[in-house]
Design a protein around this motif. Sequence first.
Motif, short mmCIF file in Angstrom:
data_model
loop_
_atom_site.label_atom_id
_atom_site.label_comp_id
_atom_site.label_asym_id
_atom_site.label_seq_id
_atom_site.Cartn_x
_atom_site.Cartn_y
_atom_site.Cartn_z
N THR A 222 20.63 70.60 68.25
CA THR A 222 21.23 70.06 67.04
C THR A 222 21.04 68.32 67.37
O THR A 222 21.18 67.79 66.17
N ILE B 19 23.10 71.85 61.21
CA ILE B 19 23.66 71.61 62.32
C ILE B 19 25.23 72.16 62.38
O ILE B 19 25.52 72.55 63.40
N GLU C 257 25.01 75.91 62.94
CA GLU C 257 24.75 76.33 64.01
C GLU C 257 25.91 76.14 65.06
O GLU C 257 26.17 76.81 65.87
#
Length: 89
Positions: free
Chosen positions: A20, A69, A72
Amino acid sequence: MTTGDVISVARQTIWIITKTAIPILLVSMVVGLIISLFQTLTSIQEQTLTFVPKLIAILLALMVMGTWILNEIVSFMNTLWGSFAQYIG
């Protein structure tokens, strides 16, 4: 929780952090390189010149990639919390 479990969770955590963070760091690096080339070609030696373009580029990158991001990180946290009973047993 065995040593292998701890290592596995730590490895997954480091991988998520890396996965990320790299896109944002790459954007910052590319913008910094472009500004450095511009400064070299024009002989402008202002050190604060790179700050605002990098900040704008990072904000734009976060706007574009922020959803991915966040997904995730949330997915990883859901996995951790979902197997929490396994870790304390």
